[in-house]
Design an enzyme around this catalytic site. Structure first.
Site, PDB file in Angstrom:
ATOM      1  N   LYS A  81       0.855  -1.185   0.000  1.00 59.43           N
ATOM      2  CA  LYS A  81       0.000   0.000   0.000  1.00 59.43           C
ATOM      3  C   LYS A  81       0.892   1.237   0.000  1.00 59.43           C
ATOM      4  O   LYS A  81       1.878   1.284   0.755  1.00 59.43           O
ATOM      5  CB  LYS A  81      -0.908  -0.021   1.232  1.00 59.43           C
ATOM      6  CG  LYS A  81      -1.924   1.109   1.277  1.00 59.43           C
ATOM      7  CD  LYS A  81      -2.865   0.953   2.466  1.00 59.43           C
ATOM      8  CE  LYS A  81      -3.918   2.035   2.527  1.00 59.43           C
ATOM      9  NZ  LYS A  81      -4.845   1.863   3.660  1.00 59.43           N
ATOM     10  N   SER A 156      -9.768   1.973   2.757  1.00 60.90           N
ATOM     11  CA  SER A 156      -8.859   2.683   1.882  1.00 60.90           C
ATOM     12  C   SER A 156      -7.847   1.773   1.188  1.00 60.90           C
ATOM     13  O   SER A 156      -7.224   2.199   0.218  1.00 60.90           O
ATOM     14  CB  SER A 156      -8.105   3.749   2.677  1.00 60.90           C
ATOM     15  OG  SER A 156      -7.322   3.142   3.705  1.00 60.90           O
ATOM     16  N   SER A 180     -10.040  -0.339   7.050  1.00 61.53           N
ATOM     17  CA  SER A 180      -9.490  -0.254   5.700  1.00 61.53           C
ATOM     18  C   SER A 180      -8.789  -1.491   5.160  1.00 61.53           C
ATOM     19  O   SER A 180      -8.456  -1.535   3.981  1.00 61.53           O
ATOM     20  CB  SER A 180      -8.537   0.927   5.600  1.00 61.53           C
ATOM     21  OG  SER A 180      -9.283   2.091   5.423  1.00 61.53           O
TER      22      SER A 180
HETATM   23  N1  GLN Z   1     -13.188   4.458   6.203  1.00 66.42           N
HETATM   24  C1  GLN Z   1     -12.612   4.911   7.443  1.00 66.42           C
HETATM   25  C2  GLN Z   1     -12.167   6.337   7.271  1.00 66.42           C
HETATM   26  O1  GLN Z   1     -12.384   6.867   6.234  1.00 66.42           O
HETATM   27  C3  GLN Z   1     -11.469   4.031   7.840  1.00 66.42           C
HETATM   28  C4  GLN Z   1     -10.257   4.260   7.026  1.00 66.42           C
HETATM   29  C5  GLN Z   1      -9.106   3.389   7.425  1.00 66.42           C
HETATM   30  O2  GLN Z   1      -9.272   2.371   8.086  1.00 66.42           O
HETATM   31  N2  GLN Z   1      -7.915   3.829   7.027  1.00 66.42           N
HETATM   32  O3  GLN Z   1     -11.617   6.944   8.121  1.00 66.42           O
END
Ligand code: GLN
Length: 488
Positions: A81, A156, A180
């Site tokens: 990532k 994400s 995410s």
């Molecule tokens: N969707 C959540 C956010 O937007 C979690 C994102 C994540 O786990 N990096 O903050």
């Protein structure tokens, strides 16, 4: 050689590499070719360096030939990532503000993978600074779900999930601040582990919300994910939040070892808003475990209704502070038409950050301001403690929990992008594990009526990854969901 080598698990590939039927260079070339043939539909990678990747594979082949294989993942490609620093490679975090930035050093997780011979394959697309649940927030373009390219892969870590699911890579690293790793794993029909807070070093990982972020493995089988977790986890003196515990064994043999467990089913996770097909798939999984000899117990987590509110105060507060470092002076992008130093900050940040990131920075700055600190931030921290206590109380009675990963299967691109609150609800079942520092696994447990993957969520006690991996393996082994692949 089977034309779909790219769908084999890392542990199957290890055998092929050991027997000499396949070389790591051949494997790397197969993935590069696969990637080039599907990327125009997926956009899962932000960048990759073919020459470097083949070179690392070549070194692995040399070690194998000399009888000096370093680990079971020696020669296996792992996608990264794009928020984890790898020396000499671009590090964008999916943001314009880091365009052109090249990492001068390796994150601890990268160093650990190098030390055991993993091949570090391309940089995977993501929501900007890991903020999002759909991968529509990347400056480098949206990512599509390989099961249906008109749908999101989740976020994400959407690039990581799409790349693993489509056979562009064998394994990947993602990061999970509120879901995410697990939500995209669930949307793309793969396995993803969010380690307990402190299990995996954050050194060299660009911070979103430091008290919630964890890097974790994503792959097509529980055994593969366990093998990669084993490599990246463990104490690191360079991360003060890394927890000094003895490493447990995560080999396939050790997780395949069954013991009867008490599994809690929290009623709050099965209420309104849960898709009926997902409910059915999770209930089937619960029945499977019951038949297999585990004890199922209904439990209640009364603080569940506060998790979303607490998360968006804590995560935004930490993000606003962490992202202050992107000032146009030290890293990446700098606006050109500037008058003075202050103007550099304004313009660089104004042009460099996308709208979701700006929304979080504003929200975080607001809750940390003098007038709101006590009523918002401090109160959220107190409720966070209550949420953790709630879990710890339940964990006195049960070994782990089963819940859905997400309220719906993968949604259409554009469906939720205009409505941030709707988007935030995608993580309603995953966020509490981050707030409470727990470990949690997502693995495929079925397909919806329209052929989209459904994920099963196993939540474990802090530093009990071994238990959820073991229970996940038991389910995977008795079903054939791991052999389902998208048609792409
Ligand atoms: N969707 C959540 C956010 O937007 C979690 C994102 C994540 O786990 N990096 O903050």
């Amino acid at each position: 050689m089977d034309s779909r080598v790219f769908y084999k698990s890392a542990l199957e590939l290890e055998k092929l590499l050991d027997s000499g039927k396949l070389t790591s260079v051949e494997l790397a070339k197969i993935l590069i070719e696969r990637t080039k043939s599907v990327e125009n539909q997926l956009n899962a990678f932000i960048s990759f360096d073919e020459e470097k990747t083949i070179n690392e594979a070549m070194q692995s082949d040399g070690r194998r030939k000399a009888g000096k294989k370093l680990s079971n993942l020696d020669g296996i490609p792992v996608g990264i990532k794009d928020l984890i620093a790898e020396q000499g490679q671009p590090l964008t975090c999916g943001s314009k503000i880091l365009q052109g930035y090249v990492s001068p050093y390796d994150a601890t997780v990268i160093k650990r993978m190098r030390n055991v011979g993993c091949v570090l394959w391309g940089r995977l697309n993501m929501d900007e600074f890991a903020m999002g649940s759909s991968n529509e927030n990347s400056y480098y373009g949206k990512v599509s779900n390989p099961w249906d390219v008109s749908r999101v892969p989740g976020g994400s870590s959407g690039g990581s999930a799409a790349a693993v699911a489509s056979g562009e890579t064998i394994l990947a690293l993602g990061s999970d601040t509120g879901g995410s790793i697990r939500q995209p794993a669930s949307f793309c029909g793969i396995v993803g582990l969010k380690p307990s807070y402190g299990s995996v070093s954050r050194y060299g990982v660009v911070a979103f919300a430091s008290s919630l972020d964890q890097v974790g493995p994503m792959g097509r089988s529980v055994g593969d994910v366990a093998a990669l977790f084993h490599i990246i986890s463990g104490h690191d003196g360079r991360d003060s939040s890394s927890y000094p515990i003895d490493k447990t064994n995560h080999t396939l043999e050790s997780i395949a070892n069954k013991t009867a467990k008490v599994i809690g089913i929290p009623s709050e996770y099965f209420g309104e808003g849960l898709d009926s097909g997902i409910r059915q798939a999770i209930e089937n999984a619960i029945k499977f475990y019951e038949k297999a000899g585990h004890r199922i117990q209904k439990v209640s987590l009364a603080t569940t209704e506060y998790t979303m509110a607490v998360y968006y105060v804590v995560a935004a507060a930490e993000a606003s502070s962490n992202l202050a470092r992107f000032d146009g002076i030290r890293y990446g992008y700098r606006s050109e038409n500037v008058r003075d130093a202050i103007d550099i900050y304004y313009k660089t940040r104004g042009e460099g950050f996308g709208s979701e990131v700006k929304r979080r920075i504003m929200l975080g700055t607001y809750v940390l301001s003098n007038e709101n600190f006590e009523s918002h931030y401090l109160r959220a921290q107190k409720v966070r403690t209550l949420i953790r206590n709630d879990f710890m109380r339940v964990f006195e009675k049960v070994d782990m929990l089963i819940t859905p990963v997400t309220p719906s299967t993968a949604f259409k691109i554009g469906e939720k992008s205009a409505n941030p609150l709707q988007m935030y609800l995608s993580d309603i079942y995953t966020i509490s594990a981050n707030l409470a520092g727990l470990c949690a696994l997502s693995l495929p447990c079925g397909l919806s009526h329209n052929g989209l993957p459904i994920g099963l969520h196993l939540i474990g006690k802090p530093f009990h990854e071994h238990e959820i991996l073991s229970l996940g393996y038991e389910f995977e082994h008795a079903h054939d969901f791991k052999d389902m692949h998208p048609v792409i």
